[in-house]
Structure formats: structure tokens, C-alpha cells
Scaffold this active site. Structure first.
Site, PDB file in Angstrom:
ATOM      1  N   HIS A  14      -2.860  16.791  -0.762  1.00 57.63           N
ATOM      2  CA  HIS A  14      -3.572  14.947  -0.278  1.00 57.63           C
ATOM      3  C   HIS A  14      -4.506  14.444  -1.356  1.00 57.63           C
ATOM      4  CE1 HIS A  14      -5.540  12.065   2.786  1.00 57.63           C
ATOM      5  NE2 HIS A  14      -5.394  11.541   1.881  1.00 57.63           N
ATOM      6  N   HIS A  47      -7.533  11.850  -4.096  1.00 59.09           N
ATOM      7  CA  HIS A  47      -6.715  12.221  -4.824  1.00 59.09           C
ATOM      8  C   HIS A  47      -6.134  12.979  -6.466  1.00 59.09           C
ATOM      9  CE1 HIS A  47      -5.435   8.949  -1.901  1.00 59.09           C
ATOM     10  NE2 HIS A  47      -5.848   9.639  -0.926  1.00 59.09           N
ATOM     11  N   GLU A  66      -7.857   4.956   6.171  1.00 53.22           N
ATOM     12  CA  GLU A  66      -8.248   5.864   6.015  1.00 53.22           C
ATOM     13  C   GLU A  66      -9.687   6.082   5.739  1.00 53.22           C
ATOM     14  OE1 GLU A  66      -6.123   9.425   4.044  1.00 53.22           O
ATOM     15  OE2 GLU A  66      -6.324   8.955   2.821  1.00 53.22           O
ATOM     16  N   HIS A  94     -13.599   9.493  -1.182  1.00 49.89           N
ATOM     17  CA  HIS A  94     -12.392  10.265  -0.610  1.00 49.89           C
ATOM     18  C   HIS A  94     -11.326  10.321  -2.266  1.00 49.89           C
ATOM     19  CE1 HIS A  94      -8.655  11.633   0.547  1.00 49.89           C
ATOM     20  NE2 HIS A  94      -8.526  10.273   0.719  1.00 49.89           N
TER      21      HIS A  94
END
Lengths: 258, 258, 258, 258
Positions: free
Chosen positions: C189, C121, C100, C119
């Protein structure tokens, strides 16, 4: 531990004519307790990288002790600075004070019964500051909340701000709202807690946090109590309880507790 | 890590006539992984003093490896015992098996695609077992839940019991309800999770727990979203953001991360 | 700590004609901070085995630094790879990049003010992505949320996918939805957080998580506030408070804080 | 571990004429278990700086063993004192007893089946004491709750108090309300848990806490179940699941479990 009698002694000293002094050495045990208070409140997650705890100087009621600007978990005795009641560090030696030291200075000025102050941003407290739900004492450990917990709305004093108590007038407004209470929330910011000693202000801070978490759960419990769930029947329970239930876990628990 | 190809190899071996064998030594790396799986699930609080994880024997599809009756956190290689598909330990050497080993044996019998099984009592899962709210996949990590998560109601199979799967017929009923799914809840008891490898059954167990906690919060969020709270105004936010916010915390965070 | 002035210097460098270069050594202090950022976000449970943090290369605005594909807690300096703005590792030496990485490359391309990207979660954030409840700044620490927190719905860009940003076009769509905001949720996500420095993107990530947990609790508090509970009466509270409450705990707290 | 047969033996001894004795040495293994019980309940956060655990003396059913007034985490064998059923320490040697020892003495007097008692202020239990929502057994581990969990309201016995059981009459009232149950809540205060052995009273205390947390979540789940959230579609899930999901995390989990 600093005792109440130390502050009674101060009470007498305060009647004597004040001699203009520079920083006067505080008892090492008091500095140790203040450092411990920083570490304890960080360890209990009442404080994170921010927030602070102070104590009134036992040798001079117009002074208080507070760390230089530093995360509480990292504070050592060498970081403790004496401040006067205008919020000025007496002998900074190049060390930067906390921007929000006026929380402490103005509370000490307004509250002769207070010898220790905590300012925190404990997550469990923020919801009670941004809603209209008053904190109430859920159990004996937080009995001091029965006096009521006011909420300081900085907009009433200064309109739109950066939320921080970075000036003396804001400290005055804060202390006025606190009045004679042991604790107060600050809307969108955190809380202040006061007491007569370091152990008591630390204890109140810890149980204020616990009380907030318990009260939210108690309210949720009432709200959701009508829900239909399936508990074990007495017969299922009896059949399960017939076996010796905790032997395996007991060995693990003992091992972990060693 | 045990690879899918190891089990493909087993597939071929299974076509050969089965020779009656005693315990056949499993690869040490597989035993190491099974021990690691026990410790990981205890460390992640999916298991406490109870619950278990097993793996199918790579050398004999009619056998599986499972610890003797012991808290998962304490399991070592010497505690791992080979069991047959009737749930009998092949070479117990005086070691006691788990009472609920039939969960494992009957799933391995019914599911040729399964090579690893977890049975747990994770607290976040119990609420979904005692209510009618189905578990749904909240994010990619728990995508395997999209297959649906059945709930095993032991009363349907055996009326009032002690809740445990201590017999072969209860294991059969459990495996039947699981059908082809990757996970199933057990009302008033816990859950079973299955996969093709140890890492995958461990991963599914960890994210099943996380998904349950996330889904409860998501539902609560919707339910309570109409509540009136006071966020910071854009102006307050802008004024606060004008200062360099994280410098003090950054030093603490670095210190704690070392 | 990487300072804003380092990036001002970069601004000038960017005006010079770009010479095609291979990987250019980044300052060791910046790599140390990137490694620390990985460890801090894992320690604060913003990241688990997944998610990543990157920083723009101070010597070349068209490059950024990001670990090879590895759990953040395990990242060391040797794992940091330079990537170009198409998401290609410049000198991989056999190391695999994150799938990603296009989250990072396309944000750096679109946002000249951004020098650091996370990034994640984080479980507390998922509920706000799968419902229509907007994140709002609950207190000063999360003041940056006043700018608004968009939610990226991958279905709008690409229909049914595996949820991941594994292609450049998906990275472009993500960066477009982020626009000029400091943070954005990704439905089902996780989230992306951006800032001008590593300490600031780490701090924002930590307080984004805290704000989500606080906001959920604040909403629940309002929703359930009408519930009837039994607090201590002022008289009970006064009687309890008459004793010296925290002496026993104080000794324990000091012991634990040592 | 202290066995049930030890107490059966005591049953016989109790028939013999009681000789007035001073403190009689308890088996060292029992003292070790009592110390372990203190440490386990502190480690599991059932107790904090307050609360206590006791055991009936195996050599004299009219005596029980309880630490001097001390935080449970700090208790050692030297702190254990023998008490009689009036709550008097038999041989205090200058050590202060807990103020609330009458909880223990009056339960031992009233309940011949009880050989171990815990008194705690576990946060998860307080909400069930200040509301009218009864605790119910959510799963097999807390099956003992099927007997019912009464709530002791001190106001019914003594009006406005400091909430504490500091006298023998309050201990009598408490034991009467407990009747033949394994556990009871105390409104605005905490709980008592009883059992036949130390491992069982520790186990019940731990699972009472877990059950309270699970039951609150189950009720919240039902209450909020009508909320509209967006789970992954089966197609999204299938596409994500096509990749090998846990390999990166597995390496981290193994590392952390070592």
C-alpha cells in the site's frame, strides 16, 4: 571564467607581507561564477536544499568566498560572504554562515593547489560510502578518480557524532584524510570535491555523480550477465528494419526540441 | 468523463437493427478525453513517439475512435478517425491509419466489456516480456494485475515476423491470448491494456508501468538483502536529529512549489 | 512556518474545559503551509494523484486540517476542511472527505507529540513493504529512521481487505502498530510519516523516499561488487586529465542555469 | 527531412570528375535537420555538453558537415562547418573544430552507405563497454542491434592514451573495428552510431540508449527472480478493484496535460 593565471598571480601576491585587511572586494566575474556554480549544481541535482560550493579569494589566499547559510538554488551575489581560514565570516552583516564551513577552511589551509571546494550529499554517492566498494573511473570524463577516492569515517576521529563537520578539529581531520586527492566520500553523509577553478570543481562534481551511477550499473551488469533473456532474432530484426522506422518520431522530436 | 452508463445505453442500441452508416459524430467530450488520453500517456512517458489509445464509439459498438498515424503527444481532435471492426478507417479523408490498428479492432470484436484500448512500448515492461518472470500486483494501485498478465509470443502465431500486428489474423491471435484479462505483454515489443473507460485504461497503463518498476526493485531488494552496509547508529541519529533539520530546505521547497 | 512554540501554546489551551465549537478559523499561515506541503510533496513525487497531508489544529488539539478528496497538486486553501478525531469533517459544505482520513484521526488521538501526518504511496517504499528487508538510515538526512520502521500488515488486523484504511478500527490498528515511531510502511500500500510540524513531516517524507532509493543501491552495490569491470588505468587517466576538461560544458551549464 | 533519393543523386555526381571546390552551400533544410539533431540528442540526454552529430554533404560525398567545437544544445546553423575526409574544416573562419572529428571523417571514408554519424558518451552505454556483456536487441525499436555491437578497445591500437580519437590513424582503427555495423561501443569512452539519414542516426541513438537500460533491467530481473515477495492476493485485488479507482487522478492528469 576564472583562469588558472589569476591564481598564479595570487601565488606571487602571497609572498608579500600580509596586511591585515577587512573584506576585500572580489572580482564580480568570480562572484558571478560562484553563484552560477550554486545554481548549476542544484540544477544537475548534485545539491538539493543542502551542500555548498566555495572559491578561494584571488586577492588573498587566506580567505575564501562562500554563501551565507542558504539553499544553493536560492544563492545570489548578495549572499556571498568572505571567510578567513579559521572559518570566520569577515563581515557577516548579520548573515549566518553554514555550520559546516570548516570543510572549506581546513581544505584551503592544507591544500595550496586547491582554489574551489564542493560539499554535497548526492544520493548516488552515499552507497559507495556505506560499503567497501571503491569508486573507480569508468570513462574519460571521470578520469580524475584514478587517483583514488578515500572514505572519511568520522567515527575514527570523534566516535559517535551528529555526522557533521561543525568544528575546526573535524575540518582538520577531514582535510588530512583527503590528503592530495581530488575527491573524498564521507561515510553516511556525502562527499567533498576540490579543484583549481570553479568550472573544474563543478565539472568534477557532476561527473563524480555520473560515474557512481555508471559504476553501480556496470557491476550489476556483470553480476546478472548469466541471466537468460530472449532477444530478437536476426530474422525478426531484419524484417522490422525493412520499414522506415523513425519518421513519425522525428517530427515529434523536432517539435519538442524547438 | 465518459461514464459507464453511456455504454449501458449503447448496449440497448446494439439490439436494434444496424443501419449502414458513415462516420457518426462522436460526443465532443469523448473526443476531448481521447485527445487528453494521448497527451497524458505521452507526458507520463508510457508512450513516446509511438503507441496509441482508442475508445469504442458510444453510438455504434462496431466502431472505434483512434488517431491517424501520429505521435500521441501531437494528436488533436482533427486527427481522430472512426474505424470499423475490420480496422478500416470509415472516412479517412487522406489521413493514414496506424499500421497496428488491428490490435484495437480485434480486441473490440472479441471483448464486449472493453471500451478503451492502449498499445504501448513502455521501457519498464519490456524486461517482463523477454524473461519468464510474471508481473504480480505489488500494491493496491495495480490490483487489476491479480487477474494475471499473459505474454503474447508472436512466434507461436506466425514464426519470424517484423514483430508488428499489421494484419487482421495477428490481431485475432493477440485478442485470443489476451482472453478476459485487463493487460497483456508482447514479447520483444510492448503491451496492450484494456478497460471500460478512457480514464480507467489510462490509469491502468500508468500503474502497470509503476508496478513493473516497483516489482523489479522488490526482487532486487530480496536478492541483495544479505549485503553488509553501515547504517547510522542510533546514537549518531539521535545527535543529528537534535537540530532543526529542514528549515533551510523548507524555504526552497516552498519557492519551487510556487 | 508553524513553530514549535505554537504547539506549546496549544498545550496550555488543551487544559481548559473544551467548549463545543464548530469549525474554528485556523491561522492563514498554517493553511498556506498545508497547501504548500501538498504541492511540495507532489512536486517531489512523494505523492502522485493520491495520498494526503494533514496538520493538527493549533486552536483545538482534537481537530485536524486536511483537504477534501482531491489530488494534492490541485489543493487550494478553499479545499482544507477541519475534521474531528472520529474523522468527521466539521463543516463539509458538500465537500467529500478522503476515504482514508482515519489514518490521520487515529494517529492524532494516539500520539500527543504528533502535529502533522503524511500518507503516501511513494514507489521507492513499496519494495520495503513487500519484502522482509528493514529500512535503515543510510545518511544523516534520514537519521530519524534509526528509531526503526515497522511494517503494517493489514491482514493481521482484518484478513483480506481492499487494502485501504477506510474505517476507524483500521485506523486504530494502524496507529497501534506505528506506536512511537516517526514512520511506518504499509504492506502492499504505502507509508505514513509523522512529525511535530509541517516542514518536518514534509522533510521526513522526502528523505524517507531518498533513503529507500539509496539503501536499495547500497545493497545492490555490495551484492555485485565482485564483478570484473575495466576502469581507466592511472596512465590513461593522467593523459586525459592533462587537457582542460570542462570549458565547453561550463558555458552550457551556465546557460542552462540562467 | 533529407531523403534517401538525395543521396542516390549524389551517387551519380560522384562519378563526375571532382572539381576542387571550396565550401559548397548545403541545403538549408539539411542544416536545419543537423541543428535539430544536435538539440534533440541533448534534449533526450543522449548527449550532454559533449559528443557530436554530423551529416555527409549531399553535394560532395568527400565532405561532411559538423558543428564547430560547441555543446550540442547550443549549436546553431552558423556553427556548422564543412570538413573534408582528412578531418580539415574547409572554411573555418576562425572557428575551432572538435578534436575528435576523425571519428566522422574516417567513417565516411570507409562506409559509402553511411550519411550520418553520432558520437556520444551516454551513461547507459558505458557499462556495456567496460564489461564483456554484449548488447542484444530487446525489442523492435532497437532491431538494428541484431547485427552485433562491437567494442572498440583503444589499447589494442595505441596502448595507453588519453582515450580520445584525436588523430587520423585512431580514426582509421575505429572505422575498421566498426566494419559494416550500425553501432559500436568504445571502452571507457562512449559509442558511435551510423545511418543513412539524420533522422535514422538520431533514432538509433535514442533507442540504443533505451535498449541498454532495458537490457540491464531484464538481466537483473532474471537474476533476482527467485526472490520471495508478497503480492496482493486475488481477493485483496478484487476488493480494491470494486471501487472506481482513477477518477481523482484523471482530473489531475488532464490538468497536467494541458
Amino acid at each position: 571564467m576564472i583562469q588558472r593565471r589569476d591564481f598564479l598571480a595570487i601565488g606571487v601576491a602571497a609572498l608579500l607581507p600580509q596586511i591585515k585587511i577587512q573584506a576585500q572586494q572580489a572580482p564580480q566575474t568570480l562572484i558571478d561564477d560562484l553563484v552560477a556554480g550554486n545554481h548549476i549544481l542544484a540544477g544537475e541535482m548534485v545539491l538539493d536544499g543542502y551542500g555548498h560550493i566555495s572559491v578561494r579569494h584571488p586577492g588573498n589566499r587566506n580567505r575564501f568566498l562562500l554563501s551565507r547559510s542558504l539553499a544553493p538554488e536560492s544563492v545570489t551575489g548578495a549572499d556571498i560572504m568572505e571567510h578567513d581560514l579559521d572559518g570566520n565570516p569577515v563581515d557577516p552583516k548579520g548573515r549566518s554562515p553554514y555550520k559546516e564551513r570548516f570543510i572549506h577552511s581546513e581544505i584551503y589551509r592544507a591544500r595550496s593547489d586547491v582554489n574551489a571546494v564542493v560539499h554535497c550529499h548526492t544520493p548516488s554517492l552515499i552507497p559507495f560510502g556505506v560499503t567497501k566498494v571503491p569508486l573507480r573511473p569508468m570513462y574519460h570524463q571521470s578520469a580524475f578518480l584514478a587517483a583514488g577516492v578515500p572514505v572519511f569515517e568520522i567515527r575514527e576521529s570523534a566516535g559517535m557524532t551528529n555526522m557533521l563537520i561543525e568544528t575546526q578539529p573535524l575540518g582538520v581531520a577531514l582535510a588530512k584524510k583527503l590528503a592530495d586527492k581530488p575527491a573524498m566520500l564521507m561515510r553516511g553523509h556525502g562527499a567533498v570535491i576540490v579543484a583549481d577553478t570553479i568550472p573544474n570543481v563543478v565539472g568534477r562534481s557532476i561527473y563524480l555523480d555520473l560515474n557512481a551511477r555508471i559504476q553501480l550499473q556496470a557491476l550489476q551488469l556483470v553480476e546478472s550477465a548469466k541471466g537468460s533473456i530472449t532477444p530478437l532474432t536476426p530474422e525478426e530484426a531484419q524484417k522490422y528494419a525493412a520499414s522506415d522506422n523513425y519518421a513519425r518520431a522525428w517530427e515529434l522530436w523536432k517539435k519538442k526540441a524547438r
